[in-house]
Design an enzyme around this catalytic site. Structure first.
Site, PDB file in Angstrom:
ATOM      1  N   CYS A  99       0.802  -1.228   0.000  1.00 39.60           N
ATOM      2  CA  CYS A  99       0.000   0.000   0.000  1.00 39.60           C
ATOM      3  C   CYS A  99       0.834   1.277   0.000  1.00 39.60           C
ATOM      4  O   CYS A  99       0.298   2.371  -0.211  1.00 39.60           O
ATOM      5  CB  CYS A  99      -0.949   0.000   1.186  1.00 39.60           C
ATOM      6  SG  CYS A  99      -2.120  -1.376   1.170  1.00 39.60           S
ATOM      7  N   ASN A 131     -10.131  -0.355  -0.172  1.00 35.70           N
ATOM      8  CA  ASN A 131      -8.669  -0.285  -0.236  1.00 35.70           C
ATOM      9  C   ASN A 131      -8.207  -0.837  -1.582  1.00 35.70           C
ATOM     10  O   ASN A 131      -8.278  -2.037  -1.825  1.00 35.70           O
ATOM     11  CB  ASN A 131      -8.071  -1.093   0.916  1.00 35.70           C
ATOM     12  CG  ASN A 131      -6.556  -1.016   0.970  1.00 35.70           C
ATOM     13  OD1 ASN A 131      -5.910  -0.497   0.065  1.00 35.70           O
ATOM     14  ND2 ASN A 131      -5.976  -1.531   2.041  1.00 35.70           N
ATOM     15  N   HIS A 170      -3.437   7.094   2.651  1.00 34.92           N
ATOM     16  CA  HIS A 170      -3.820   5.782   2.129  1.00 34.92           C
ATOM     17  C   HIS A 170      -5.181   5.409   2.704  1.00 34.92           C
ATOM     18  O   HIS A 170      -5.444   5.599   3.896  1.00 34.92           O
ATOM     19  CB  HIS A 170      -2.763   4.749   2.523  1.00 34.92           C
ATOM     20  CG  HIS A 170      -3.179   3.341   2.270  1.00 34.92           C
ATOM     21  ND1 HIS A 170      -3.653   2.918   1.042  1.00 34.92           N
ATOM     22  CD2 HIS A 170      -3.220   2.248   3.096  1.00 34.92           C
ATOM     23  CE1 HIS A 170      -3.947   1.626   1.112  1.00 34.92           C
ATOM     24  NE2 HIS A 170      -3.694   1.206   2.343  1.00 34.92           N
TER      25      HIS A 170
END
Length: 329
Positions: free
Chosen positions: A115, A283, A253
């Site tokens: 990520c 996500n 994020h």
């Protein structure tokens, strides 16, 4: 004379049409819309609902949209860096497939940092620009997370979606990436991983045992994410003598709304300065930050101080301080 900064001069994204909502997931696993929303902030996620298509489809669509927006053709691109944890193949790189699709033989490669991949790639691209040898660098974050998710596992299938977004970096003397902090800690390898690769070759036992799917120890990862992502964001502010008033936007994020809130609190910035779109996409791993830049581009003004912050598997984490280079017309 080499340029002082690498500036983001355009941003574009692309997500699949198919939506997987919390109501859909209620029919698949033992969960509820209320449970998912309360704990994560996610309402729906986009899914590339075609097993014959990989991450490159997402990345190519995003990059083509970027070039169209910037009025460029592929031959003008000097470098492509693709941040992805779900490449189409072990090799060649997904970036190489993007290059073929847009008609360039420029250098291209993938970055695998989970990520945090996009901010890692952004730091790399910035340094390529500042070397003076590259004028137009494309950074694309793209992941087809649905390809590694077990949709019988209610703890992971609620979290992830598919998508891609890309930015164009160009030389600038006033605006662009000012500073960055990047970290990694391999001791987190057992807490968050997908066991595909040379150490885990395909076998009937592996596939039947479902080792090839995404796995995480949610509580432990959450604690590491809150601590490290918020610390990196706060440290880059301190390092550049920025107060909360100086920061126009935090672009974090999009993994979990509680992690985002903890990062904003540590920085001292109000919710009105935090870019959040987790409710729409979930996500998307390497794509979350550039998708946020794409969604909120209209709100940014030339000269705005923007902080990017991420945490990912590995562990990897970090932050970027940049000055926004343009007003959206």
């Amino acid at each position: 004379m080499n340029p002082k900064y690498a500036a983001i001069t355009a941003v574009a994204g692309w997500v699949p049409e198919h939506k997987l909502t919390n109501k859909d997931l209620e029919k698949m696993v033992d969960t509820s819309d209320e449970w998912i929303t309360t704990r994560t902030g996610i309402k729906e996620r986009r899914i590339l609902n075609d097993e014959t298509k990989g991450t490159s489809v997402l990345a190519i669509n995003a990059v083509k949209a970027l070039l169209n927006k910037a009025n460029l053709n592929g031959e003008e691109v000097d470098l492509i860096i693709c941040a992805t944890s779900t490449p189409d193949m072990g090799f060649i790189s997904t970036a190489n497939l993007v290059g073929e699709a847009i008609g360039t033989r420029a250098m291209s490669f993938d970055v695998s940092a989970a990520c945090s991949g996009f901010i890692y790639a952004l730091e790399m691209g910035s340094n390529f620009i500042k070397s003076g040898n590259y004028k137009k660098v494309v950074i694309v974050g793209a992941d087809k997370m649905s390809s590694v998710i077990d949709y019988k596992d209610r703890n992971s299938c609620i979290l992830f979606g598919d998508g891609a977004a890309a930015v164009l970096l160009e030389p600038d003397e006033e605006y662009g990436v000012v500073d960055s902090l990047m970290y990694s800690d391999g001791s987190g390898k057992e807490l968050l991983n997908v066991k595909r690769g040379s150490a885990f070759p395909y076998s009937e036992e592996q596939v039947m045992g479902e080792h090839h799917y995404f796995h995480q120890d949610g509580k432990s990862v959450f604690k590491h994410a809150v601590t490290n992502m918020s610390s990196a964001a706060a440290k880059i502010m301190e390092q550049n003598e920025l107060t909360a008033d100086d920061v126009a936007y935090l672009v974090p994020h999009q993994a979990n709304l509680r992690i985002i809130d903890a990062t904003a609190k540590r920085m001292g910035v109000g919710s009105e300065k935090v870019c959040i779109n987790i409710e729409k996409y979930g996500n998307t791993t390497g794509a979350t930050i550039p998708l946020c830049l794409w969604d909120f581009e209209k709100d940014f003004k030339k000269g705005d101080n923007i902080i990017l912050a991420a945490f990912g598997g590995g562990f990897t984490w970090g932050s970027v301080y940049l000055k926004w280079a343009y007003d959206t017309k």
